[in-house]
Design an enzyme around this catalytic site. Structure first.
Site, PDB file in Angstrom:
ATOM      1  N   LYS B 731     -26.907-102.709 -20.708  1.00 33.49           N
ATOM      2  CA  LYS B 731     -25.942-103.109 -19.816  1.00 33.49           C
ATOM      3  C   LYS B 731     -24.476-102.675 -20.423  1.00 33.49           C
ATOM      4  O   LYS B 731     -24.425-102.517 -21.636  1.00 33.49           O
ATOM      5  CB  LYS B 731     -25.931-104.528 -19.311  1.00 33.49           C
ATOM      6  CG  LYS B 731     -27.029-105.155 -19.244  1.00 33.49           C
ATOM      7  CD  LYS B 731     -27.100-106.704 -19.125  1.00 33.49           C
ATOM      8  CE  LYS B 731     -28.564-107.266 -19.010  1.00 33.49           C
ATOM      9  NZ  LYS B 731     -28.414-108.825 -19.000  1.00 33.49           N
ATOM     10  N   GLU B 735     -16.004-101.508 -20.962  1.00 33.05           N
ATOM     11  CA  GLU B 735     -15.151-101.758 -20.069  1.00 33.05           C
ATOM     12  C   GLU B 735     -14.564-103.088 -19.877  1.00 33.05           C
ATOM     13  O   GLU B 735     -13.615-103.557 -19.761  1.00 33.05           O
ATOM     14  CB  GLU B 735     -15.401-101.234 -18.731  1.00 33.05           C
ATOM     15  CG  GLU B 735     -15.292 -99.572 -18.686  1.00 33.05           C
ATOM     16  CD  GLU B 735     -15.347 -99.293 -17.013  1.00 33.05           C
ATOM     17  OE1 GLU B 735     -14.206 -99.306 -16.562  1.00 33.05           O
ATOM     18  OE2 GLU B 735     -16.280 -98.550 -16.618  1.00 33.05           O
TER      19      GLU B 735
END
Lengths: 170, 782, 343
Positions: B731, B735
């Site tokens: 995953k 960001e």
């Protein structure tokens, strides 16, 4: 046949720079900055050109062993002087302990600030072999890094100065 | 026990040695003989009609080789988004009108910088100045200066001017939800204009040679750049080659097509010589794309125990003069609203409003830090009103593993609950929260918490990644991947996966990357999916090569593939230890017996294999991601209550990235995002007046220096695993972590001072103002 | 990159440099460390036809003269000052001020004379004007003032941001100036005109040759603070410097110099507050009162994103701390930390 244009008045001068132990003779104009001469004329592109404004430190080189901003230094003022750039830090294939520490601590990401960081830190370690964290920060405050958040860089300088920091990466 | 040799290990970067010795070649370092210098003429006005452009004097200047304006282009438009609803909207140079200061009008190619600048100064442009508007709320009013007409489909829905796009979605019945709530509150938050701050400037070298355009450009997705550049030049994709270079930071700012990239290419085609355009730092600050300032109105209804019943969110984006990613951020702000907590009833509206400001791009987090700052700030306020601590209210609402999201996605093993628990325990939040405010003295400490969730590798062009693994005769491997290493470490991660799958020493894995001619297509380093998408493609390609070799060995040993094992490039038969064969010999055998098969592995991957495309930006219908990452972050701040000066002492990031392929690289991402969030919280701000940028330098756009960075700890919540030969799920980790920590800082400032800040940045002035307001209120009560 | 050609001279003495400057007239500029002039040339705030570089001239190390005055060549690098044992012992406030300038590379390049002779700053004109703010402002010889559109006084409200000047003024230092008429000396404060257009009172061909710091009187104490948003790499929001002496009772102020920089066109001496301080007993309450008076006396220009009211708020608090430090040092009770650098 077209007429040959008039030869312009030239204020260029020949200078000699000792870069990483090798002398280079180059013809420069007064307006040429050291970073332009290193990168464009001598071909040492390891020194990075990040802002041209003297605000990021990516262009840091050692001039007579002092870290300076090559984007704010007139090349013509450096005639006869000693320069060290990132290309001069390793001895052949043997990395400096600081370079190795940057690898070991993950102090490199995009790598654009790295040459300037390495030179600022090299100057520090040559003057102060066991710097405190505050001294490291003071020496590197003129070098911006957007990727690492700096902590890994501090760790790398501590590792290089043998102050109990062990490699994070193998 | 799943024994792994490379995956999960903190290996040094593959590109490290190049970068620490100055050998790494960035776009600004590439040299070609005969290169011309290009420069752009930019608009000095925020909004004006172009009545006349006269380039004749510039053309006549000795040393000038070409000058172009819109008349020299094919008039093909491009956009960050190109969908039927949001078609391309921007030309490569201004046509008849400029809509922001710095908009590109013309370009020159000349023999050197000085000549190029003189030529720019000699271009005559006659303008008719038009009224301009800079504030989104002003721009929405009827009769406001029209930057762009309101989108035709939106015109029927809302009465506002300058609306470039609208996202409207929700579920349940919010009115009913608010009616059923025990406590309802409304707040308004604002997040200001910031920029990416990549250290390497925007730079492009283009060379048209033999009917082929060769391009070296600082980017974060070479295949996106190729597609956009080929399109506006009206060339087949195969006629454009984007070469690999090292990239000096991107953070979202190097994915759009920029005018200078087109101009360098076009000028090279016209002159037959290489053309380089380097943006000055002032240009990057005052004319290039920044992130997205959002106004966020949040109304939330909860039960007494803190359970969210209903939420109404409205996000207004100051989108600048063209569409850019403005219509994407209002979609994403919805997404980042709905990921972490269950919201039974939601009404969401996002408006992208055109103004006479420069165009907006994605910026690390792309809406997430803004919306999480708002929601998490409000959640703490609600918790306090209800007498609940920050950990409990988050646990009450956090999504559980395998929970279905309202958009049809599933969070799979999402570890948010563990993230909150671990962060709460490690930072001792419940015990410490509320202590700071009560403490005496003028230097107070506070602790705060913030949660976020993030998607990974959604479907946006080019949608999938391919990888090729070529075995060399000696048994070493070359990986061809379009993945671009912008500093995040993709080459290292891909090498680790390939080494793992092929049981190869990692030194035997060499990467050829991000060259559009020699490597397969790749999604790029801008939608947080490289480790998952390109990584799985690499896993498959390496597995494909491995299987070919093992099958051959099994045939030779007359055993099953399952009976084999590999050590140091030698395949052994478990059943008969005397039988072994080196990779070198197997490859030779393959060439000899399989009609020259040199053993090439092929792999490809795409998220959402059963979904055709990205969800609708306007309605959010459609599935979005199969990789939801979760995190909970805390921040400890210290505030000088006399001056309002504040700093972060310590940040903690507890996150679920599935599992880390390289834990040290994950930590790199965490630290970088904490630093960026500090900048968002306290320091960085693009100051603008009437469309002009006041601080186009790093002296006055204050990015954190080494002094500002806080201690940054992190912990992984492992929810997935890597098994050789099987698909895996990782995953996002590069960001979203700018978000929770920003909210945590806001909450920590509140904890230290009682001052609730509703807008970023958290300046000393705002904090002091808040403290004085509290003092006044205290006096009035007394 | 500087996008125009100019001539370069590299004289071997300051006298030669002075003569060159006089000959070339207004079209010439002197270059020492270059950290102020070269960025200004790049953005064309100045566009000299000739640059007279002092790069060939080597400064002497700072020395203590027989009367106790410390003599510092103007070409002394800021990094030399922050590291000099003599400076740290004789005038630690100057070492501290030098330590606070910008980042390390700038301190390695920049000189004390150059730091004093730096141009004033303004967000609007300290940038390239290719397409932003194309019409020249008053400072660039034009007819407009961007930050103050109502400025019709043909002046320039830019800010003088030297970190060392307030410290030198608070120390009562003088500058030595070499010029066509020989050498002259004057207090550092008189180096400044107070005009943003031409901030320095230097005649044609005049160059700073040295800075002279007088010996500290008995029971002298100093305090210095540079308020800024970031550590390093930044100019100040406000720079506060105080030098004071106490009477024999260790409490009553005998005299003081209180200076604030980076808020006006020149460093400002707060003469009214200085007077109020003289003869006063410097206890905690008095110091707070004086700091509040200082914040009131100063009339800061809003600059670089800071409002006038916040600059005052900030000065009020930090000036109090600076005064406390100065008083403690004068009493000889300064702690080890605030006796030296505090990073």
């Amino acid at each position: 046949m077209t007429e040959t244009p008039k030869r312009p008045k030239s204020n260029s001068r020949l200078i000699a720079l000792c870069v990483n132990g090798e002398w280079h003779e180059v013809t420069v104009k007064p307006r040429h900055m050291l970073v332009e001469v290193l990168r464009e004329m001598i071909g040492l592109t390891g020194t990075k050109d990040g802002c041209e404004q003297g605000t990021c430190g990516a262009c840091t080189v050692l001039l007579d062993e002092r870290p300076v901003l090559s984007c704010m230094t007139l090349a013509a003022d450096c005639d006869g002087r000693q320069l060290r750039t990132v290309e001069g830090l390793a001895e052949g294939e043997k990395l400096s302990v600081l370079q190795q520490a940057f690898l070991d601590q993950g102090a490199v990401q995009c790598g654009f600030c790295t040459p300037g960081m390495l030179l600022s830190a090299t100057a520090l370690l040559e003057r102060t072999p066991k710097p405190t964290t505050d001294e490291i920060k003071k020496a590197l405050e003129g070098n911006l890094c957007r990727c690492t958040g700096y902590n890994a860089i501090v760790a790398a300088v501590l590792q290089a100065s043998d102050q109990g920091v062990t490699p994070l990466m193998k | 026990m799943n024994q792994l040799n490379y995956v999960g290990k903190s290996l040094r970067r593959k590109d490290g040695p190049d970068k620490i010795t100055g050998r790494a070649v960035y776009s600004q370092d590439v040299k070609l003989p005969g290169t011309l210098v290009g420069r752009l003429l930019r608009s000095p006005h925020a909004h004006a009609r172009i009545l006349r452009i006269d380039t004749s004097k510039a053309m006549a200047l000795p040393g000038v080789k070409a000058v172009i304006t819109i008349d020299d282009t094919k008039g093909i438009k491009h956009g960050f988004v190109e969908t039927p609803r949001y078609p391309p909207d921007q030309e490569v140079l201004a046509r008849g009108r400029v809509r922001h200061v710095g908009e590109e009008i013309a370009a020159v190619a000349a023999i050197d910088q000085i000549t190029a600048q003189r030529a720019i100064d000699l271009i005559e442009v006659e303008y008719e100045i038009l009224p301009a508007v800079f504030d989104p709320l002003e721009a929405m009013k009827p009769g406001a200066p029209e930057v762009q007409p309101t989108h035709p489909k939106v015109r029927a829905e809302v009465p506002y001017s300058n609306i470039g796009g609208r996202t409207a979605t929700g579920w349940g019945d919010v009115e009913k939800g608010f009616a059923e709530s025990d406590y309802v509150r409304e707040d308004r938050f604002e997040s200001h204009l910031r920029t990416h701050g990549y250290l390497e400037p925007q730079v492009t070298l283009a060379h048209w040679e033999n009917d082929k355009l060769n391009v070296w450009t600082s980017s974060m997705g070479t295949f996106v750049k190729r597609a956009k550049l080929a399109k506006v030049l009206d060339l087949p994709y195969s006629a454009v080659r984007i070469h690999k270079t090292y990239v000096g930071g991107t953070f979202g700012g190097k994915i759009d097509l920029y005018s200078h990239e087109y101009c360098a290419a076009r000028l090279s085609m016209l002159t037959g010589r290489p053309v380089r355009i380097v943006a000055t730092r002032e240009e990057i600050f005052s004319a290039y794309r920044h992130g997205q300032p959002l106004i966020m109105e949040i109304k939330t209804g909860v039960k007494k125990d803190g359970t969210i019943v209903a939420q109404q969110v409205r996000a207004i984006n100051n989108a600048g003069a063209f569409r850019g990613s403005g219509v994407v951020v209002i979609f994403l702000a919805w997404g980042f609203t709905m990921i972490p907590y269950r919201i039974p009833n939601l009404a969401y509206e996002g408006l992208s409003v055109h103004t006479n400001n420069p165009v907006r791009a994605p910026q690390r987090g792309h809406g997430c830090p803004q919306i999480r700052f708002a929601i998490e700030s409000q959640l703490d306020t609600i918790a306090e009103e209800l007498g609940i601590d920050p950990v409990t209210i988050r646990l009450r609402n956090a999504r559980k593993p395998r929970e279905q999201l309202p958009n049809g996605d599933n969070v799979h093993e999402g570890g948010l609950i563990d993230c909150i628990k671990v962060a709460g325990e490690k930072a001792d939040v419940v015990r410490r929260y509320g202590k700071g405010r009560k403490a005496g003295g003028t230097v107070r400490r506070g602790i705060g918490m913030g949660v976020s969730g993030y998607f990974g590798g959604s479907l946006i062009y080019p949608n999938g990644s391919g990888v090729i693994v070529k075995m060399a005769d000696d048994g070493s491997a070359t990986v061809l991947t379009g993945a671009i290493d912008v500093g995040q470490g993709s080459e290292t991660v891909i090498a680790q996966i390939v080494a793992e799958e092929l049981f190869l020493p990692i030194e035997d894995v060499k990467i050829v990357s991000s060259d559009t001619d020699t490597t397969p297509q790749d999604i790029g380093a801008w939608i947080s999916g490289m480790t998952y998408v390109t990584g799985n493609a690499a896993r498959q390609a390496a597995g494909n090569a491995r299987d070919k070799m093992l099958q051959l060995a099994a045939q030779r040993f007359n055993c099953g593939v399952d009976d084999l094992y590999v050590a140091d490039k030698v395949v052994y038969n478990r059943l008969d230890p005397a039988q072994s064969m080196s990779y070198r010999d197997i490859i030779a055998l393959s060439i000899a017996t399989r009609r020259g098969d040199t053993v090439i592995g092929e792999g490809f991957w795409r998220t959402m294999r059963d979904v055709p495309t990205h969800p609708s930006l306007a309605t959010t219908k459609g599935r979005w991601s199969e990789n939801y990452a979760f995190s909970c972050q805390t921040a400890e701040v210290e505030v000088d209550t006399e001056t309002g000066e504040a700093r972060v002492l310590k940040a903690l990031t507890v996150h679920d990235c599935g599992f880390p392929v390289n834990p040290a690289l994950v930590k790199n991402q965490v630290d970088g995002q904490v630093s960026m969030a500090l900048g968002h919280a306290f320091l960085e701000e693009i100051m603008m007046k009437d469309g002009y940028t006041l601080n186009p330098t790093w002296l006055d756009y204050r990015m954190p220096t080494i002094h500002e960075m806080a201690e940054s700890d992190d912990a992984d919540v492992i929810t997935e695993e890597y098994v050789v030969g099987k698909p895996y799920r990782t995953k996002e980790v590069g960001e979203g972590l700018v978000s929770g920590v920003l909210a945590a800082i806001a909450n920590a400032i509140y904890d230290a001072t009682g001052v609730r800040l509703h807008s970023t940045p958290f300046t000393p002035e705002k904090i002091l103002k808040g403290l004085r307001q509290l003092e006044r209120e205290r006096r009035e009560r007394a | 990159m500087i996008l125009y050609d100019f001539d370069l001279e590299r004289p071997n003495t300051l006298e030669e440099a002075s003569a060159l400057l006089r000959d070339k007239g207004a079209d010439a500029r002197v270059l020492a460390g270059g950290t102020d002039l070269l960025p200004n040339m790049r953005v064309e705030v100045v566009r000299p036809a000739t640059v007279v570089s002092l790069g060939a001239i080597t400064p002497r190390d700072p020395v203590r003269e027989t009367d106790g005055t410390v003599r510092i060549d103007a070409l002394t690098r800021l990094a030399t000052l922050e590291g000099s044992d003599l400076i740290r012992a004789a005038c630690p406030m100057l070492a501290e001020a030098a330590h606070r300038v910008a980042g390390n590379q700038i301190r390695q390049m920049g000189t004390l004379g150059g730091n004093l002779c730096q141009e004033t700053r303004c967000l609007y004109y300290n940038q390239k004007h290719d397409y932003q703010f194309k019409a020249p402002c008053y400072k660039r010889g034009g007819e407009v003032c961007y930050p103050y559109p109502n400025n019709d006084r043909d002046t320039c409200w830019s800010v003088y941001m030297s970190d060392t000047a307030p410290a030198l003024i608070a120390l009562g230092a003088e500058v030595e100036i070499v010029g066509p008429g020989g050498t002259r000396r004057q207090p550092v404060e008189q180096l400044f005109t107070g005009s943003g257009l031409t901030p320095h009172a230097l005649g044609a061909g005049e160059i700073l040759s040295a800075v002279l710091v007088p010996p500290a009187e008995p029971r002298f104490g100093w305090g210095y603070h540079k308020s800024s948003r970031r550590g390093g790499l930044e100019f100040g929001m406000a720079v506060m410097a105080v030098g004071l002496t106490l009477d024999g009772d260790g409490a009553t102020c005998r005299g003081a110099r209180m200076v604030i920089g980076a808020v006006r066109e020149k460093p400002i001496r707060l003469t009214a507050t200085e007077q109020a301080m003289t003869g006063a007993k410097l206890d905690e309450a008095k110091i707070a009162e004086l700091a509040a008076a200082a914040a009131k006396e100063i009339n800061p220009l809003p600059h670089h994103g800071f409002t006038k009211s916040y600059i005052r708020d900030n000065i009020k608090i930090h000036m109090r701390r600076v005064l406390s430090e100065a008083t403690a040092r004068a009493r000889g009770t300064g702690t080890a930390e605030n006796g030296g650098h505090h990073d």
